[in-house]
Design a protein around this motif. Structure first.
Motif, PDB file in Angstrom:
ATOM      1  N   LYS A  67    -137.627  17.656 -44.202  1.00  0.00           N
ATOM      2  CA  LYS A  67    -138.015  16.270 -44.346  1.00  0.00           C
ATOM      3  C   LYS A  67    -137.801  14.343 -43.332  1.00  0.00           C
ATOM      4  O   LYS A  67    -138.361  13.836 -42.738  1.00  0.00           O
TER       5      LYS A  67
ATOM      6  N   ASP B 179    -143.920  21.334 -46.296  1.00  0.00           N
ATOM      7  CA  ASP B 179    -143.492  20.846 -47.593  1.00  0.00           C
ATOM      8  C   ASP B 179    -145.045  20.716 -48.635  1.00  0.00           C
ATOM      9  O   ASP B 179    -146.040  21.122 -48.031  1.00  0.00           O
ATOM     10  N   SER B 180    -145.228  21.341 -50.097  1.00  0.00           N
ATOM     11  CA  SER B 180    -146.197  22.314 -50.407  1.00  0.00           C
ATOM     12  C   SER B 180    -147.471  21.252 -50.721  1.00  0.00           C
ATOM     13  O   SER B 180    -148.335  21.344 -50.790  1.00  0.00           O
ATOM     14  N   GLU B 181    -146.472  19.670 -51.187  1.00  0.00           N
ATOM     15  CA  GLU B 181    -147.940  18.349 -51.296  1.00  0.00           C
ATOM     16  C   GLU B 181    -147.966  18.431 -49.780  1.00  0.00           C
ATOM     17  O   GLU B 181    -149.298  17.725 -49.744  1.00  0.00           O
TER      18      GLU B 181
ATOM     19  N   ASN C 186    -136.407  12.871 -53.454  1.00  0.00           N
ATOM     20  CA  ASN C 186    -137.785  13.861 -52.389  1.00  0.00           C
ATOM     21  C   ASN C 186    -138.792  13.003 -52.407  1.00  0.00           C
ATOM     22  O   ASN C 186    -139.696  13.263 -52.023  1.00  0.00           O
ATOM     23  N   LYS C 187    -139.893  12.379 -53.870  1.00  0.00           N
ATOM     24  CA  LYS C 187    -140.881  12.205 -53.392  1.00  0.00           C
ATOM     25  C   LYS C 187    -141.370  10.967 -52.600  1.00  0.00           C
ATOM     26  O   LYS C 187    -142.059  11.378 -51.758  1.00  0.00           O
TER      27      LYS C 187
ATOM     28  N   GLU D  54    -141.288  12.238 -49.334  1.00  0.00           N
ATOM     29  CA  GLU D  54    -142.418  12.789 -49.220  1.00  0.00           C
ATOM     30  C   GLU D  54    -143.870  11.635 -49.165  1.00  0.00           C
ATOM     31  O   GLU D  54    -144.450  11.527 -48.286  1.00  0.00           O
TER      32      GLU D  54
HETATM   33 MG    MG Z   1    -142.632  18.950 -51.588  1.00  0.00          MG
END
Ligand code: MG
Ligand code: NDP
Length: 385
Positions: free
Chosen positions: A122, A147-149, A214-215, A218
């Motif tokens: 990230k 990253d999954s998002e 983390n968000k 992101e």
């Molecule tokens: Mg993620």
């Protein structure tokens, strides 16, 4: 056959990438890898995958590892070694799964070498998104999110017109402490913070999930990857982690990406894009088993780190690098038992308050800010805050 270079092979994403590579031996071959300090695991990986080159963090470990491996894998070390592993083999794709801002330079060098980038790290986009995206455009290189998002958003945007997008909606599980009040956060332990309800991940990102940083990282990453203003990026709490993210369009339609919380899915998609392969040993999602999905409006007072990340992103320039370095250092101090959980956000806020911002900074200024911010956070500890 796709040749893959993997940085951070001993980590959570690294191990799952190796799992994907091993499960499709006719599709993928590991040609380069890096580890940090876990030499024992590196030895096993080299034995199993026989890459051309392996980078380790320091010189002594390199010598020790070289004497242990019987294959002709070349062992290199330090930042030069990391870059060599990223660019020197015939790999067409670099999976960057190291943790921390150490991942930035190898990404930039791999872009120059025209490798496709599968980006898990990230910090690369958070600290230097403007430079990374500029270089990727210049060298005509694709950056595929791991990253999954972001993988979810990337898939929801597939074939859509960008100007018809109303909003990107990132989902957040809420991490280990999602049901606790701020008062209840005062005395939480490291062990409790490391106990994530849905995802099994490395220690640093698990703490980042608990603080919601983390968000925040992101959100900044999404801003750079998909070129949307922060006003068009939203975060919603979704505790089941079944919807990995969504995109809302001008006609009010929302397209969502659903799946099991299994990082091998976005990792494999980045490796096979634009195709898909069977996920070996992947558990299918039966929505009748899940039964209900829950959503909650994000509370920015409760999750202050997320607010700080939006602020840093909107301020731009050096501020995301300050946010990231202060967070890395503060999380390290928390994991070492030197500060409390809530002091993480306090230290980040203080680091942002003292920082002098510059717009459009070059790499040198970003790296200098990274170092200076870490020292500042360390000095807060010595001052007794
Ligand atoms: Mg993620
Ligand atoms: P881990 O902590 O599990 O692994 C980190 C990897 O980086 C290890 O291989 C470690 O080596 C290596 N490493 C650490 N420090 C250095 C250093 N200074 N120099 C060289 N190598 C180093 O992290 P994760 O796999 O959880 O995360 C990796 C990245 O992916 C992060 O940026 C994270 O935010 C992102 N990410 C992770 C997700 C997850 O599910 N885990 C999901 C989405 C994104 P060693 O162990 O040998 O010391």
């Amino acid at each position: 056959m796709k040749f893959v270079s993997l940085l951070g092979a001993t980590g959570s994403i690294g191990q799952q990438t190796l799992d994907v590579i091993a499960s499709h031996p006719y599709q993928f071959k590991l040609s380069a890898m890096s580890v940090g300090r876990n030499i024992e695991a590196a030895q096993h990986i080299i034995h199993k995958f026989n890459p051309e080159i392996c980078a380790v963090q320091n010189e002594e470990d390199a010598a020790a590892l070289q004497s242990k491996v019987s294959t002709n894998t070349k062992i290199v070390f330090g930042m030069d070694g990391l870059i060599e592993a990223a660019v020197s083999t015939k790999a067409s794709i670099l999976v960057n799964a190291v943790i921390g801002s150490v991942g930035l330079l190898p990404t930039l060098k791999a872009i120059e070498a025209k490798k496709t980038i599968a980006l898990a790290n990230k910090e690369t986009l958070v600290t230097a998104g403007h430079i990374v995206m500029r270089e990727a455009k210049k060298h005509n290189v694709t950056i595929l999110p791991v990253d999954s998002e972001h993988s979810a958003i990337f898939q929801c945007l597939n074939g859509e017109a960008v100007d018809e997008v109303e909003k990107l909606i990132l989902t957040a599980s809420g991490g280990s402490f999602r049901d606790r009040t701020r008062e209840e956060l005062k005395n939480v332990t490291v062990k409790e913070a490391l106990n994530h309800p849905n995802w099994s991940m490395g220690a640093k990102i698990t703490i980042d999930s608990a603080t919601m940083m983390n968000k925040g990282l992101e959100v900044i990453e999404a801003h750079w990857l998909f070129s949307f203003d922060y006003s068009k990026i939203d975060v919603i709490l979704h505790k089941e982690s079944i919807i990995h993210s969504m995109v809302e369009f001008a006609d009010t339609s929302i397209i969502a990406h659903l799946g099991q919380p299994d990082m091998r899915v976005p990792i494999q998609y980045a490796l096979t894009y634009p195709q898909r392969l069977e996920l070996i040993n992947g558990k299918r999602l039966n929505l009748w088993e899940v039964g209900k999905l829950h959503f909650q409006k994000m509370d920015y007072d409760r999750f202050r780190c997320l607010k700080l990340a939006f602020d840093a992103g909107e301020m731009g320039g050096l501020m995301p690098a300050v946010l990231n370095a202060a967070n890395e250092k503060a999380v390290e101090l928390f994991l070492d038992g030197k500060i409390t959980f809530l002091e993480i956000e306090e230290m980040i806020e203080q680091a942002m308050l003292q920082a002098v911002n510059v717009s459009n900074p070059e790499l040198g200024a970003i790296q200098e800010t990274d170092q200076r911010t870490r020292q500042f956070v360390e000095s807060l500890l010595n001052k007794g805050r």
